[in-house]
Design an enzyme around this catalytic site. Structure first.
Site: not given
Ligand SMILES: [Fe+2]
Ligand SMILES: [Fe+2]
Length: 270
Positions: A8, A38, A66, A145, A170, A172
């Protein structure tokens, strides 16, 4: 085929690190995939962020929960380089899988959203089964994700031997479980993000801590400071990953580092 998957990309700090670091290592790879859910200020993907990521050397972009946060994505979503989660309800724009021919070899990139602690969506298992029924996929790469480690593990094990690799996104936060499953699928629960290291998964700490301590709303801002580049390297021979390793590079350091490096010479899946 040597593949790099970048976790991400978070906001401008993450994009800047991709722009400064990826070109330096790009020649080691034949194909680069990056999750960019992101990329635009932490929320979604816009035109400028997409073009800077592609310009840095990314061949395919995946998304996540997102995906639709920035409205500009709707004008980008039909770009053949963009893959959004497959298990959105039918009628959602864009595609959930895309195949690429790279130096005479083929890779199909797919993206799915989990359903534990996430917004309700269609069954990701059925969505991947639908893709696997198709011919001429080559090596299948899955960006799953999802929030829950159990859901990610079960998804990977269920498709073990039928997909080349499943790397989660997801949370992170990179996980230290880089491995080959028994039937040959390369698996890591989460790649981690590429974004500001001293942060609340990318966002500034002051607002995040205030929210946790008081329960009151507070505007999130992308954190500042050095970013970390988190990725996974996958070497493919045909449809099998024969080597995988976590790769990380902290902004300001001289070189990146490899961890959890694993080699496998035999595909037990066939
Ligand atoms: Fe993310
Ligand atoms: Fe996410």
């Amino acid at each position: 085929m040597k593949v790099l998957f970048i976790g991400d990309i978070f906001g401008k700090p993450g994009r800047n690190l991709v722009s400064s670091h990826l070109p330096a290592i790009r020649s080691r790879f034949d194909f680069v995939i990056a999750n960019a859910e992101n990329a635009a200020g932490g929320f979604g993907l816009n035109k400028d962020s997409f073009s800077s990521i592609v310009k840095a050397g990314v061949d395919c972009v995946t998304l996540g929960n997102h995906a639709w946060d920035n409205r500009e994505v709707l004008s980008l979503i039909d770009d053949p380089k963009i893959v959004r989660p497959k298990n959105y309800p039918s009628g959602a724009p864009g595609r959930g899988a895309a195949s690429f021919d790279v130096n005479g070899e083929r890779i199909t990139v797919t993206n799915f959203l989990g359903r534990i602690f996430m917004n309700p969506l269609d069954d990701p298992f059925a969505a991947l089964e639908e893709i696997l029924e198709q011919d001429n996929l080559g090596a299948v790469f899955v960006d799953f994700h999802a929030e829950a480690t159990s859901e990610k593990a079960c998804f990977a094990w269920h498709f073990d031997g039928r997909i080349a690799a499943l790397i989660g996104t997801h949370t992170h936060v990179p996980t230290a479980d880089t491995r080959f499953l028994t039937r040959g699928t390369a698996f890591q629960t989460d790649s981690g993000m590429t974004g500001p290291q001293d942060s609340s998964i990318g966002m500034g700490l002051d607002a995040a801590i205030y929210k946790f301590r008081t329960g009151l709303p507070q505007k999130n801002e992308v954190a500042q400071g050095p970013s970390i580049f988190n990725a996974v390297e996958l070497d493919l021979t045909g449809n099998l990953v024969t080597r995988m390793a976590r790769y990380s590079f902290l902004e300001g350091q001289e070189s990146g580092k490899l961890e959890g490096e694993i080699f496998q010479g035999v595909n037990d899946a066939k």
